[in-house]
Design a protein around this motif. Structure first.
Motif, PDB file in Angstrom:
ATOM      1  N   PRO A 102      36.818 -43.775  14.826  1.00  0.00           N
ATOM      2  CA  PRO A 102      36.126 -42.912  13.856  1.00  0.00           C
ATOM      3  C   PRO A 102      35.406 -43.708  12.772  1.00  0.00           C
ATOM      4  N   CYS A 103      35.934 -44.880  12.421  1.00  0.00           N
ATOM      5  CA  CYS A 103      35.260 -45.734  11.433  1.00  0.00           C
ATOM      6  C   CYS A 103      33.906 -46.193  11.967  1.00  0.00           C
ATOM      7  N   GLU A 104      33.882 -46.592  13.232  1.00  0.00           N
ATOM      8  CA  GLU A 104      32.642 -47.067  13.834  1.00  0.00           C
ATOM      9  C   GLU A 104      31.612 -45.947  13.910  1.00  0.00           C
ATOM     10  N   GLN A 105      32.081 -44.747  14.282  1.00  0.00           N
ATOM     11  CA  GLN A 105      31.178 -43.596  14.334  1.00  0.00           C
ATOM     12  C   GLN A 105      30.644 -43.293  12.936  1.00  0.00           C
ATOM     13  N   ALA A 106      31.535 -43.295  11.946  1.00  0.00           N
ATOM     14  CA  ALA A 106      31.124 -42.982  10.583  1.00  0.00           C
ATOM     15  C   ALA A 106      30.143 -44.020  10.057  1.00  0.00           C
ATOM     16  N   CYS A 107      30.370 -45.283  10.364  1.00  0.00           N
ATOM     17  CA  CYS A 107      29.459 -46.347   9.947  1.00  0.00           C
ATOM     18  C   CYS A 107      28.068 -46.117  10.524  1.00  0.00           C
ATOM     19  N   ASP A 108      27.999 -45.772  11.799  1.00  0.00           N
ATOM     20  CA  ASP A 108      26.707 -45.513  12.437  1.00  0.00           C
ATOM     21  C   ASP A 108      25.979 -44.336  11.795  1.00  0.00           C
ATOM     22  N   LEU A 109      26.759 -43.365  11.266  1.00  0.00           N
ATOM     23  CA  LEU A 109      26.170 -42.175  10.650  1.00  0.00           C
ATOM     24  C   LEU A 109      25.814 -42.393   9.186  1.00  0.00           C
ATOM     25  N   GLY A 110      26.197 -43.545   8.627  1.00  0.00           N
ATOM     26  CA  GLY A 110      25.819 -43.838   7.253  1.00  0.00           C
ATOM     27  C   GLY A 110      26.953 -43.895   6.260  1.00  0.00           C
ATOM     28  N   ALA A 111      28.210 -43.892   6.732  1.00  0.00           N
ATOM     29  CA  ALA A 111      29.363 -44.011   5.835  1.00  0.00           C
ATOM     30  C   ALA A 111      29.565 -45.488   5.509  1.00  0.00           C
ATOM     31  N   LEU A 112      29.034 -45.920   4.400  1.00  0.00           N
ATOM     32  CA  LEU A 112      28.940 -47.345   4.105  1.00  0.00           C
ATOM     33  C   LEU A 112      30.294 -47.978   3.810  1.00  0.00           C
ATOM     34  N   ARG A 113      31.229 -47.227   3.255  1.00  0.00           N
ATOM     35  CA  ARG A 113      32.569 -47.767   3.043  1.00  0.00           C
ATOM     36  C   ARG A 113      33.208 -48.154   4.366  1.00  0.00           C
TER      37      ARG A 113
END
Length: 289
Positions: A131-142
């Motif tokens: 989920p971190c990798e998915q969130a990073c790809d979507l723009g979750a910079l943290r």
């Protein structure tokens, strides 16, 4: 979050208008409807991060603020957790009240970024960070930053990979996360002490008033071999010494560096008066002898 909804409400002007966007659905709300909806939404525990903040003055009496927003909340038993990445715009008027708030884009992130690994085996952790990798790809910079830290430091059994770590930090840096730019610099310097990518990233963070990045860049320029640039390094050290918060270690170190350089004549003309001036600043900031 201060816990005072009255403070949130008081910032909205009487003629406030809000525009929400969720996928292709766009809703415009007046102040009363906006406040009613936010009162319900913000009653639950929530967390908000903002990145890439830009302020544009709009004479004679307004300002336009744009930013990337990472918002999450525990909302209820049926859907216990919601996380949304949005690009937003605020218009602030001459009374420093928000006249309008608009969401230009909004993306839902499914699943929590589980960054706890003390009780996980490496294979379990690899599954947990998806989920971190998915969130990073979507723009979750943290989350991009967390993934970079994981590969940089070898957390939870993940093999150390500085190139991969730098790529995650770069994602966050390019989208406006200043701290990640500083981390790009640190990792790239471990890969190559003469890295131009490191200097570029530290320069970007320094421009955004990351004083640690300014100090680090100054040291790189002082030790830079063929690319050594003492005059610029002195300017950076002076900037940190003058403008960092009183008592901040970065300010103290910058002042001490300048005092030593002027006292010994390293890269600058020897000047005992300037050396004493910078040493006094260091003492005043951090009360050091």
């Amino acid at each position: 979050r201060t816990g005072s909804f009255a403070d949130y409400e008081a910032l909205r002007a009487a003629d406030f208008q809000g525009v929400q966007r969720w996928g292709t659905k766009v809703t415009t709300l007046d102040r009363a409807r906006w406040i009613e909806e936010r009162r319900r939404l913000l009653a639950k525990p929530w967390t908000l991060w903002t990145y890439d903040v830009k302020i544009t003055l709009a004479p004679p009496d307004a300002a336009r603020i744009t930013f990337l927003q990472d918002w999450s909340s525990d909302v209820g038993p049926k859907e216990p957790f919601v996380r949304v990445i949005s690009r937003k715009e605020l218009i602030v008027g001459n009374a420093l009240l928000i006249e309008s708030e608009r969401t230009d884009s909004s993306t839902r992130v499914d699943g929590r970024c589980d960054n706890g690994c003390l009780t996980k085996q490496p294979k379990e952790f690899a599954e947990a960070i998806r989920p971190c990798e998915q969130a990073c790809d979507l723009g979750a910079l943290r989350d991009c930053e967390y993934l970079g830290e994981t590969h940089w430091k070898g957390w939870c059994g993940v093999p150390i990979d500085r190139v991969k770590a730098s790529s995650y930090f770069q994602k966050a840096c390019q989208r406006g996360f200043t701290e990640a730019c500083s981390l790009v610099g640190e990792v790239e310097l471990e890969i190559d002490k003469r890295s131009e990518a490191a200097k570029s990233a530290l320069d970007k963070a320094c421009e955004d008033m990351d004083h640690h990045a300014c100090l680090r860049l100054a040291h790189v320029l002082l030790d830079g071999g063929d690319s050594k640039d003492v005059p610029r390094a002195v300017r950076l050290l002076d900037k940190v010494c003058d403008f960092a918060l009183a008592g901040a270690p970065n300010a103290v170190q910058a002042c001490k560096d300048l005092a030593s350089m002027y006292r010994k004549g390293i890269g600058v003309p020897k000047d005992d008066e300037k050396a004493r001036e910078y040493q006094e600043k260091a003492r005043r900031f951090y009360q050091i002898e």
